[in-house]
Motif scaffolding. Structure first.
Motif, PDB file in Angstrom:
ATOM      1  N   VAL A  80      -0.138  -3.858  -5.819  1.00  0.00           N
ATOM      2  CA  VAL A  80       0.144  -2.562  -5.200  1.00  0.00           C
ATOM      3  C   VAL A  80      -1.123  -1.719  -5.242  1.00  0.00           C
ATOM      4  O   VAL A  80      -1.777  -1.625  -6.282  1.00  0.00           O
ATOM      5  N   TYR A  81      -1.446  -1.134  -4.101  1.00  0.00           N
ATOM      6  CA  TYR A  81      -2.590  -0.233  -3.990  1.00  0.00           C
ATOM      7  C   TYR A  81      -2.102   1.161  -3.594  1.00  0.00           C
ATOM      8  O   TYR A  81      -1.006   1.314  -3.045  1.00  0.00           O
ATOM      9  N   PHE A  82      -2.968   2.160  -3.822  1.00  0.00           N
ATOM     10  CA  PHE A  82      -2.630   3.551  -3.513  1.00  0.00           C
ATOM     11  C   PHE A  82      -3.771   4.167  -2.705  1.00  0.00           C
ATOM     12  O   PHE A  82      -4.950   3.969  -3.022  1.00  0.00           O
ATOM     13  N   ALA A  83      -3.418   4.916  -1.658  1.00  0.00           N
ATOM     14  CA  ALA A  83      -4.449   5.525  -0.814  1.00  0.00           C
ATOM     15  C   ALA A  83      -3.839   6.686  -0.039  1.00  0.00           C
ATOM     16  O   ALA A  83      -2.625   6.901  -0.039  1.00  0.00           O
ATOM     17  N   GLY A  84      -4.712   7.438   0.640  1.00  0.00           N
ATOM     18  CA  GLY A  84      -4.268   8.582   1.431  1.00  0.00           C
ATOM     19  C   GLY A  84      -4.320   9.870   0.638  1.00  0.00           C
ATOM     20  O   GLY A  84      -4.580   9.879  -0.566  1.00  0.00           O
ATOM     21  N   ARG A  85      -4.050  10.964   1.313  1.00  0.00           N
ATOM     22  CA  ARG A  85      -4.125  12.280   0.666  1.00  0.00           C
ATOM     23  C   ARG A  85      -3.216  12.363  -0.547  1.00  0.00           C
ATOM     24  O   ARG A  85      -3.607  12.876  -1.592  1.00  0.00           O
ATOM     25  N   LEU A  86      -2.003  11.862  -0.423  1.00  0.00           N
ATOM     26  CA  LEU A  86      -1.047  11.943  -1.528  1.00  0.00           C
ATOM     27  C   LEU A  86      -1.237  10.798  -2.512  1.00  0.00           C
ATOM     28  O   LEU A  86      -1.085  10.974  -3.719  1.00  0.00           O
ATOM     29  N   GLY A  87      -1.570   9.616  -2.005  1.00  0.00           N
ATOM     30  CA  GLY A  87      -1.777   8.473  -2.890  1.00  0.00           C
ATOM     31  C   GLY A  87      -3.024   8.607  -3.730  1.00  0.00           C
ATOM     32  O   GLY A  87      -3.067   8.177  -4.885  1.00  0.00           O
ATOM     33  N   ASP A  88      -4.075   9.199  -3.139  1.00  0.00           N
ATOM     34  CA  ASP A  88      -5.322   9.432  -3.871  1.00  0.00           C
ATOM     35  C   ASP A  88      -5.331  10.781  -4.582  1.00  0.00           C
ATOM     36  O   ASP A  88      -6.258  11.071  -5.336  1.00  0.00           O
ATOM     37  N   TYR A  89      -4.332  11.623  -4.293  1.00  0.00           N
ATOM     38  CA  TYR A  89      -4.274  12.995  -4.796  1.00  0.00           C
ATOM     39  C   TYR A  89      -5.601  13.698  -4.500  1.00  0.00           C
ATOM     40  O   TYR A  89      -6.279  14.226  -5.367  1.00  0.00           O
ATOM     41  N   ARG A  90      -5.922  13.686  -3.189  1.00  0.00           N
ATOM     42  CA  ARG A  90      -7.217  14.195  -2.758  1.00  0.00           C
ATOM     43  C   ARG A  90      -7.074  14.751  -1.351  1.00  0.00           C
ATOM     44  O   ARG A  90      -6.408  14.157  -0.507  1.00  0.00           O
ATOM     45  N   TYR A  91      -7.717  15.865  -1.067  1.00  0.00           N
ATOM     46  CA  TYR A  91      -7.614  16.450   0.263  1.00  0.00           C
ATOM     47  C   TYR A  91      -8.473  15.666   1.243  1.00  0.00           C
ATOM     48  O   TYR A  91      -9.666  15.461   1.021  1.00  0.00           O
ATOM     49  N   TYR A  92      -7.851  15.204   2.337  1.00  0.00           N
ATOM     50  CA  TYR A  92      -8.571  14.551   3.423  1.00  0.00           C
ATOM     51  C   TYR A  92      -8.249  15.250   4.737  1.00  0.00           C
ATOM     52  O   TYR A  92      -7.081  15.534   5.022  1.00  0.00           O
ATOM     53  N   LEU A 136       0.867  -1.173   0.000  1.00  0.00           N
ATOM     54  CA  LEU A 136       0.000   0.000   0.000  1.00  0.00           C
ATOM     55  C   LEU A 136       0.900   1.218   0.000  1.00  0.00           C
ATOM     56  O   LEU A 136       1.720   1.400   0.898  1.00  0.00           O
ATOM     57  N   TRP A 137       0.742   2.061  -1.004  1.00  0.00           N
ATOM     58  CA  TRP A 137       1.564   3.258  -1.168  1.00  0.00           C
ATOM     59  C   TRP A 137       0.739   4.474  -0.799  1.00  0.00           C
ATOM     60  O   TRP A 137      -0.285   4.757  -1.426  1.00  0.00           O
ATOM     61  N   THR A 138       1.159   5.210   0.244  1.00  0.00           N
ATOM     62  CA  THR A 138       0.424   6.407   0.648  1.00  0.00           C
ATOM     63  C   THR A 138       1.216   7.688   0.378  1.00  0.00           C
ATOM     64  O   THR A 138       0.786   8.768   0.776  1.00  0.00           O
ATOM     65  N   GLY A 139       2.350   7.568  -0.289  1.00  0.00           N
ATOM     66  CA  GLY A 139       3.114   8.740  -0.685  1.00  0.00           C
ATOM     67  C   GLY A 139       2.543   9.339  -1.957  1.00  0.00           C
ATOM     68  O   GLY A 139       1.511   8.881  -2.478  1.00  0.00           O
ATOM     69  N   PRO A 140       3.166  10.374  -2.494  1.00  0.00           N
ATOM     70  CA  PRO A 140       2.682  10.975  -3.744  1.00  0.00           C
ATOM     71  C   PRO A 140       2.593   9.937  -4.845  1.00  0.00           C
ATOM     72  O   PRO A 140       3.545   9.204  -5.110  1.00  0.00           O
ATOM     73  N   VAL A 141       1.430   9.871  -5.471  1.00  0.00           N
ATOM     74  CA  VAL A 141       1.216   8.829  -6.479  1.00  0.00           C
ATOM     75  C   VAL A 141       2.177   8.983  -7.651  1.00  0.00           C
ATOM     76  O   VAL A 141       2.671   7.988  -8.197  1.00  0.00           O
ATOM     77  N   ASP A 142       2.488  10.211  -8.031  1.00  0.00           N
ATOM     78  CA  ASP A 142       3.386  10.392  -9.169  1.00  0.00           C
ATOM     79  C   ASP A 142       4.814   9.991  -8.838  1.00  0.00           C
ATOM     80  O   ASP A 142       5.577   9.573  -9.715  1.00  0.00           O
ATOM     81  N   ARG A 164     -11.611   6.529   5.578  1.00  0.00           N
ATOM     82  CA  ARG A 164     -11.291   5.937   4.268  1.00  0.00           C
ATOM     83  C   ARG A 164     -10.419   4.700   4.442  1.00  0.00           C
ATOM     84  O   ARG A 164     -10.653   3.669   3.799  1.00  0.00           O
ATOM     85  N   ALA A 165      -9.434   4.747   5.321  1.00  0.00           N
ATOM     86  CA  ALA A 165      -8.556   3.603   5.541  1.00  0.00           C
ATOM     87  C   ALA A 165      -9.335   2.406   6.065  1.00  0.00           C
ATOM     88  O   ALA A 165      -9.135   1.266   5.614  1.00  0.00           O
ATOM     89  N   LEU A 166     -10.239   2.647   7.018  1.00  0.00           N
ATOM     90  CA  LEU A 166     -11.058   1.548   7.536  1.00  0.00           C
ATOM     91  C   LEU A 166     -11.932   0.944   6.448  1.00  0.00           C
ATOM     92  O   LEU A 166     -12.148  -0.275   6.403  1.00  0.00           O
ATOM     93  N   GLN A 167     -12.409   1.795   5.560  1.00  0.00           N
ATOM     94  CA  GLN A 167     -13.263   1.334   4.462  1.00  0.00           C
ATOM     95  C   GLN A 167     -12.502   0.467   3.472  1.00  0.00           C
ATOM     96  O   GLN A 167     -13.070  -0.444   2.850  1.00  0.00           O
ATOM     97  N   LEU A 168     -11.192   0.721   3.326  1.00  0.00           N
ATOM     98  CA  LEU A 168     -10.417   0.036   2.298  1.00  0.00           C
ATOM     99  C   LEU A 168     -10.005  -1.382   2.678  1.00  0.00           C
ATOM    100  O   LEU A 168      -9.759  -2.215   1.794  1.00  0.00           O
ATOM    101  N   VAL A 169      -9.912  -1.657   3.965  1.00  0.00           N
ATOM    102  CA  VAL A 169      -9.300  -2.916   4.391  1.00  0.00           C
ATOM    103  C   VAL A 169      -9.963  -4.152   3.797  1.00  0.00           C
ATOM    104  O   VAL A 169      -9.266  -5.060   3.309  1.00  0.00           O
TER     105      VAL A 169
END
Length: 380
Positions: free
Chosen positions: A342-354, A234-240, A362-367
Motif C-alpha cells: 500500500v502506498y500513499f500520495a496526493g494532498r491528503l495522502g501526503d498531508y501536503r498542499y498541492y 494507492l491511497w489518496t484519501g486522508p492518511v489518518d 507528483r503523480a507522474l513522478q511516482l509511477v
C-alpha cells in the motif's frame, strides 16, 4: 470478477493520473474507487440550473510552468486560455492581489513613489517578494510597509481561512504571500495558464476512459482493498483515515459554499474577489468567468472556511504546526511499513498542499517507483 492489479482510492487528479499511467503504460488492471458519487475529486464541476459551469469545491484555475504536465493533460482536454486575476475588497475599493503597485498607489498615495523607489532599490523590478522578507527588512520604511500589507491583505483573511491569528501560522503559509513589484495583476506567472474548455469533470472522465481502468463511485476504499487482496493499493484519501485515526486526528480546514443566483450576466469584474475584512466569508467566486458559454443569469459562490469535522464536512487544507507535523511523522512511519503493498500520495495522502499541476507532476513522478515496488521519492 475482474482480478485487479491495483486499487486506487480516490478519483481526483493524483489517483486518475496514476491509474491512467499504470493502465496505458504498464498494461495494469486498475480499479479506481471514490466515496463520492462523482469523478474528479475537488476539481469536479457541473452545470447548474442557470447554465453556469460551477466549480463545486471552489475556484480552480490551472497553471503550470511544466511542459510535461501541460502536454500530459492536453491529451485529455482542449483549453480555454485564462489568466486568473483576483481583486480584494479593501477600504471600499476592489484592488489587485497579490498586492502590487496599483494597490500601493490606491491605498498609500502620498507614500507610493518613495516606497516604490525603496523597494526597487532592494529587489529586482517585477519580482514577487514574500511579505516575510519585507517585515524582516532593516529599512524601517520597508518593514512598516510589510506590516501594512499584512494588515490590509492577510491578517483578517488568515484569521478566517485558518481559524487562527497570522502570528500562529506556519512560515510556509506566510511565504506564499507576495508583493509584486510592478503593475502586473496576474495571480500566476506560469507559462501555461488555462481552463479545460468543456470543464474539469469532462477532462477527468477522459483520463479514466482507458482500457484497463474501472471506476467505482460511492464506494468505500477500505472495502475495495479488502475485496481485492492480491492487488496493490494507492491511497489518496486522508492518511489518518486509512489507519482509522489510530494515533489521533490530523487537523484540516474545510470549506462551505453558499451558491447564489443573480439575474445578470456578470456581477464581478473578475472571477474571484477576496474579503480580508470583518465579513464572515473569505471570498466570492463568480463561476461564469470560467467558461466561454453565454448565460443570462450568473452564479456566485460565497465561501466560508471552517474546521474539518470527520463525517460532517470535507477535508481541504492540511493545517501545519509543530503538533501536526509530529503526528504526521508517526503516520508516515506506519505508511512505510505497508510498502510496497500500500502506498500513499496526493494532498491528503501526503498531508501536503498541492496545486493541480503539482498533484499531476507528483503523480507522474511516482509511477516508476510504484511499478518497481520501491520507496516513493520525497515530495519537493
Amino acid at each position: 470478477m475482474t482480478a485487479y492489479d491495483w486499487v486506487v482510492v480516490g478519483a481526483g487528479l493524483t489517483g486518475l493520473t496514476v491509474a491512467e499511467q499504470l493502465a496505458n503504460g504498464q498494461g495494469a488492471r486498475v480499479l479506481v474507487v471514490d466515496q463520492r458519487t462523482h469523478i474528479g475529486g475537488n476539481i469536479y464541476d457541473e452545470v447548474d440550473d442557470n447554465g453556469v459551469l460551477v466549480h463545486k469545491y471552489g475556484p480552480h484555475a490551472f497553471h503550470t510552468g511544466s511542459k510535461p504536465v501541460w502536454d500530459y493533460l492536453s491529451r485529455f482536454t482542449e483549453w480555454m486560455p485564462y489568466e486568473h486575476r483576483v481583486l480584494a475588497s479593501i477600504e471600499g475599493k476592489l484592488l489587485p492581489v497579490p498586492y502590487n503597485f496599483t494597490t500601493l498607489e490606491a491605498l498609500l498615495p502620498a507614500r507610493a513613489e518613495s516606497l516604490k523607489a525603496a523597494l526597487l532599490a532592494r529587489h529586482v523590478p517585477g519580482s514577487r517578494v514574500p511579505v516575510l522578507r519585507l517585515l524582516e527588512d532593516t529599512d524601517p520604511q520597508i518593514a512598516e510597509f510589510g506590516e501594512h500589507v499584512l494588515d490590509v491583505v492577510f491578517r483578517g483573511y488568515s484569521a478566517k481561512q485558518w481559524g487562527r491569528p497570522v502570528e500562529e501560522l506556519d512560515r510556509g503559509v506566510m511565504g506564499r504571500v507576495p508583493v509584486v513589484l510592478s503593475y502586473d495583476d496576474r495571480y500566476f506567472r506560469d507559462e501555461y495558464q488555462a481552463i479545460p474548455l468543456d470543464g474539469y469533470t469532462a477532462m477527468a472522465a477522459r483520463m479514466a476512459d482507458v482500457d484497463g481502468v474501472t471506476v467505482a463511485l460511492g464506494e468505500d476504499g477500505h472495502a475495495a482493498i479488502a475485496a481485492n487482496p492480491r492487488a496493490r493499493a494507492l491511497w489518496t484519501g486522508p492518511v489518518d483515515s486509512y489507519f482509522a485515526h489510530e494515533h489521533g486526528h490530523l487537523p484540516y480546514r474545510s470549506l462551505r459554499f453558499d451558491l447564489q443566483t443573480r439575474d445578470e450576466r456578470r456581477v464581478q469584474p473578475v472571477a474571484q474577489v477576496n474579503y480580508p475584512g470583518t465579513e464572515p466569508w473569505t471570498r466570492i467566486t463568480e463561476h461564469a468567468h470560467f467558461s466561454p458559454r453565454a448565460t443570462l443569469r450568473t452564479t456566485l459562490g460565497v465561501e466560508y472556511s471552517e474546521t474539518h469535522v470527520p463525517g460532517v464536512n470535507e477535508p481541504f487544507y492540511p493545517v501545519h504546526d509543530d503538533e501536526s507535523r509530529a503526528l504526521h511523522k508517526v503516520y508516515q512511519a506506519a505508511c512505510r511499513e505497508l510498502e510496497p503493498k500500500v502506498y500513499f500520495a496526493g494532498r491528503l495522502g501526503d498531508y501536503r498542499y498541492y496545486d493541480m499541476h503539482q498533484a499531476v507532476g507528483r503523480a507522474l513522478q511516482l509511477v516508476p517507483s510504484l511499478v518497481a515496488g520501491t520507496a516513493l521519492p520525497e515530495a519537493a
